[in-house]
Design a protein around this motif. Sequence first.
Motif, PDB file in Angstrom:
ATOM      1  N   ASP A  15      44.564 -29.468 -22.386  1.00 12.61           N
ATOM      2  CA  ASP A  15      43.719 -28.445 -23.000  1.00 12.61           C
ATOM      3  C   ASP A  15      42.680 -27.951 -22.005  1.00 12.61           C
ATOM      4  N   LEU A  16      42.090 -28.867 -21.226  1.00 11.79           N
ATOM      5  CA  LEU A  16      41.111 -28.482 -20.218  1.00 11.79           C
ATOM      6  C   LEU A  16      41.760 -27.646 -19.105  1.00 11.79           C
ATOM      7  N   LEU A  17      42.934 -28.069 -18.626  1.00 10.48           N
ATOM      8  CA  LEU A  17      43.619 -27.317 -17.578  1.00 10.48           C
ATOM      9  C   LEU A  17      43.985 -25.907 -18.056  1.00 10.48           C
ATOM     10  N   LEU A  18      44.492 -25.810 -19.280  1.00  9.42           N
ATOM     11  CA  LEU A  18      44.865 -24.508 -19.823  1.00  9.42           C
ATOM     12  C   LEU A  18      43.640 -23.602 -19.955  1.00  9.42           C
ATOM     13  N   HIS A  19      42.516 -24.195 -20.316  1.00 11.89           N
ATOM     14  CA  HIS A  19      41.274 -23.425 -20.422  1.00 11.89           C
ATOM     15  C   HIS A  19      40.856 -22.885 -19.057  1.00 11.89           C
ATOM     16  N   LEU A  20      40.972 -23.722 -18.011  1.00 13.51           N
ATOM     17  CA  LEU A  20      40.596 -23.294 -16.666  1.00 13.51           C
ATOM     18  C   LEU A  20      41.512 -22.172 -16.163  1.00 13.51           C
ATOM     19  N   LEU A  21      42.814 -22.270 -16.450  1.00 11.98           N
ATOM     20  CA  LEU A  21      43.747 -21.229 -16.025  1.00 11.98           C
ATOM     21  C   LEU A  21      43.447 -19.891 -16.716  1.00 11.98           C
ATOM     22  N   GLN A  22      43.184 -19.952 -18.020  1.00  7.36           N
ATOM     23  CA  GLN A  22      42.902 -18.717 -18.765  1.00  7.36           C
ATOM     24  C   GLN A  22      41.551 -18.125 -18.377  1.00  7.36           C
ATOM     25  N   LYS A  23      40.565 -18.995 -18.125  1.00  6.33           N
ATOM     26  CA  LYS A  23      39.232 -18.519 -17.769  1.00  6.33           C
ATOM     27  C   LYS A  23      39.242 -17.792 -16.436  1.00  6.33           C
ATOM     28  N   ASN A  24      39.993 -18.313 -15.461  1.00  9.98           N
ATOM     29  CA  ASN A  24      40.025 -17.727 -14.129  1.00  9.98           C
ATOM     30  C   ASN A  24      41.227 -16.812 -13.908  1.00  9.98           C
ATOM     31  N   LYS A  25      42.005 -16.542 -15.017  1.00 11.81           N
ATOM     32  CA  LYS A  25      43.149 -15.625 -14.969  1.00 11.81           C
ATOM     33  C   LYS A  25      44.138 -16.030 -13.868  1.00 11.81           C
ATOM     34  N   LEU A  26      44.507 -17.320 -13.868  1.00 14.79           N
ATOM     35  CA  LEU A  26      45.455 -17.842 -12.896  1.00 14.79           C
ATOM     36  C   LEU A  26      46.850 -17.852 -13.490  1.00 14.79           C
ATOM     37  N   ASN A  27      47.856 -17.724 -12.651  1.00 16.23           N
ATOM     38  CA  ASN A  27      49.249 -17.697 -13.083  1.00 16.23           C
ATOM     39  C   ASN A  27      49.707 -19.110 -13.395  1.00 16.23           C
ATOM     40  N   ILE A  28      50.144 -19.340 -14.629  1.00 15.94           N
ATOM     41  CA  ILE A  28      50.561 -20.680 -15.029  1.00 15.94           C
ATOM     42  C   ILE A  28      51.858 -21.088 -14.344  1.00 15.94           C
ATOM     43  N   TYR A  29      52.659 -20.108 -13.873  1.00 16.71           N
ATOM     44  CA  TYR A  29      53.925 -20.409 -13.210  1.00 16.71           C
ATOM     45  C   TYR A  29      53.741 -20.634 -11.697  1.00 16.71           C
ATOM     46  N   ASP A  30      52.561 -20.411 -11.196  1.00 22.97           N
ATOM     47  CA  ASP A  30      52.284 -20.638  -9.773  1.00 22.97           C
ATOM     48  C   ASP A  30      50.845 -21.141  -9.655  1.00 22.97           C
ATOM     49  N   ILE A  31      50.628 -22.372 -10.064  1.00 17.23           N
ATOM     50  CA  ILE A  31      49.283 -22.927 -10.164  1.00 17.23           C
ATOM     51  C   ILE A  31      48.746 -23.247  -8.771  1.00 17.23           C
ATOM     52  N   PRO A  32      47.587 -22.703  -8.379  1.00 20.13           N
ATOM     53  CA  PRO A  32      46.952 -23.099  -7.109  1.00 20.13           C
ATOM     54  C   PRO A  32      46.284 -24.466  -7.280  1.00 20.13           C
ATOM     55  N   ILE A  33      46.958 -25.502  -6.854  1.00 14.11           N
ATOM     56  CA  ILE A  33      46.519 -26.868  -7.128  1.00 14.11           C
ATOM     57  C   ILE A  33      45.123 -27.121  -6.569  1.00 14.11           C
ATOM     58  N   ALA A  34      44.842 -26.686  -5.335  1.00 15.26           N
ATOM     59  CA  ALA A  34      43.543 -26.967  -4.727  1.00 15.26           C
ATOM     60  C   ALA A  34      42.410 -26.336  -5.522  1.00 15.26           C
ATOM     61  N   GLN A  35      42.582 -25.100  -5.941  1.00 12.97           N
ATOM     62  CA  GLN A  35      41.540 -24.415  -6.705  1.00 12.97           C
ATOM     63  C   GLN A  35      41.341 -25.046  -8.075  1.00 12.97           C
ATOM     64  N   VAL A  36      42.452 -25.374  -8.740  1.00 13.73           N
ATOM     65  CA  VAL A  36      42.358 -25.977 -10.069  1.00 13.73           C
ATOM     66  C   VAL A  36      41.741 -27.372  -9.982  1.00 13.73           C
ATOM     67  N   LEU A  37      42.065 -28.125  -8.925  1.00  8.51           N
ATOM     68  CA  LEU A  37      41.511 -29.468  -8.778  1.00  8.51           C
ATOM     69  C   LEU A  37      39.993 -29.417  -8.649  1.00  8.51           C
ATOM     70  N   ASP A  38      39.470 -28.477  -7.858  1.00  4.37           N
ATOM     71  CA  ASP A  38      38.017 -28.371  -7.699  1.00  4.37           C
ATOM     72  C   ASP A  38      37.344 -28.051  -9.033  1.00  4.37           C
ATOM     73  N   GLN A  39      37.916 -27.114  -9.784  1.00  5.39           N
ATOM     74  CA  GLN A  39      37.321 -26.739 -11.057  1.00  5.39           C
ATOM     75  C   GLN A  39      37.446 -27.878 -12.083  1.00  5.39           C
ATOM     76  N   TYR A  40      38.556 -28.590 -12.029  1.00  3.15           N
ATOM     77  CA  TYR A  40      38.764 -29.710 -12.946  1.00  3.15           C
ATOM     78  C   TYR A  40      37.750 -30.826 -12.672  1.00  3.15           C
ATOM     79  N   MET A  41      37.509 -31.144 -11.405  1.00  2.00           N
ATOM     80  CA  MET A  41      36.549 -32.181 -11.064  1.00  2.00           C
ATOM     81  C   MET A  41      35.136 -31.764 -11.433  1.00  2.00           C
ATOM     82  N   ASP A  42      34.820 -30.474 -11.289  1.00  2.00           N
ATOM     83  CA  ASP A  42      33.494 -29.992 -11.718  1.00  2.00           C
ATOM     84  C   ASP A  42      33.312 -30.200 -13.212  1.00  2.00           C
TER      85      ASP A  42
END
Length: 253
Positions: A15-42
């Motif tokens: 649920d948290l990951l999906l929220h981060l993808l939708q908030k930053n308008k990221l493509n769920i089929y091509d997830i930028p792992i480095a960017q998502v990891l930083d936001q997830y840790m924050d």
Amino acid sequence: MDISYKVGEFEGPLDLLLHLLQKNKLNIYDIPIAQVLDQYMDAIREMQESDMEVASEFLEMAARLVQMKSYMLLPKHDEGEQLRAELTGELIEYQLCQEAARRLAMQAVGGDLFVREPDEPEPDPIYRRTHSADEIREAYYAAAGRGKRRQPPPVQAFSGVISRKIVSVSSKIVFVLRRLRERASVSYRSLYDGAKSRSDLVATFLAVLELIKANRIRVDGEGEEQTVRVGAVTGGEDIPLTVTGEETMITEG
């Protein structure tokens, strides 16, 4: 059965990951792992600073993201791509489950409610309201006014129409012939110089048409140079001009 945890407003790491993808308008089929990891840790650090107990599954997801990022740094990161594909599948499945739960919740609203058919109200023939004298007087004046509106309009309403000047076409025919008797030809525009109203103009125009139709006059030239002459068009025969019955009247207005 797995235990479900809810930390803050998120019901789990997906649920948290999906929220981060939708908030930053990221493509769920091509997830930028480095960017998502930083936001997830924050987000995890914000939970800890708010004295929230971070569930182990949130920390486990953080470890998965760290592992994916490390694989992505290698020249050949096939295993990292496989792990990212697995995470994408889990997120898509979780998103579909959320949408299905939302639709089911909408359909379930009011499902346990039962109502009966509405009763037909019985009309009350007694007027129970009370009114002041002023209200009754105003109602009477309103009803009397409606009665007056049904009456025919007064004669004064037609005074403007009746008093308007009536111009006959026959009088204008005589006017045109007299002008041509004085002079063999006149300009077409001069026939309208003495017109004082629109009725005069219309009657003069109809008179000229009647005279041309009867071959009594002809109009030569174009535009401002048009002239009216006595006599028929070449080769035409004079037609007797007679005015029978009621004269054509043009009412001013």
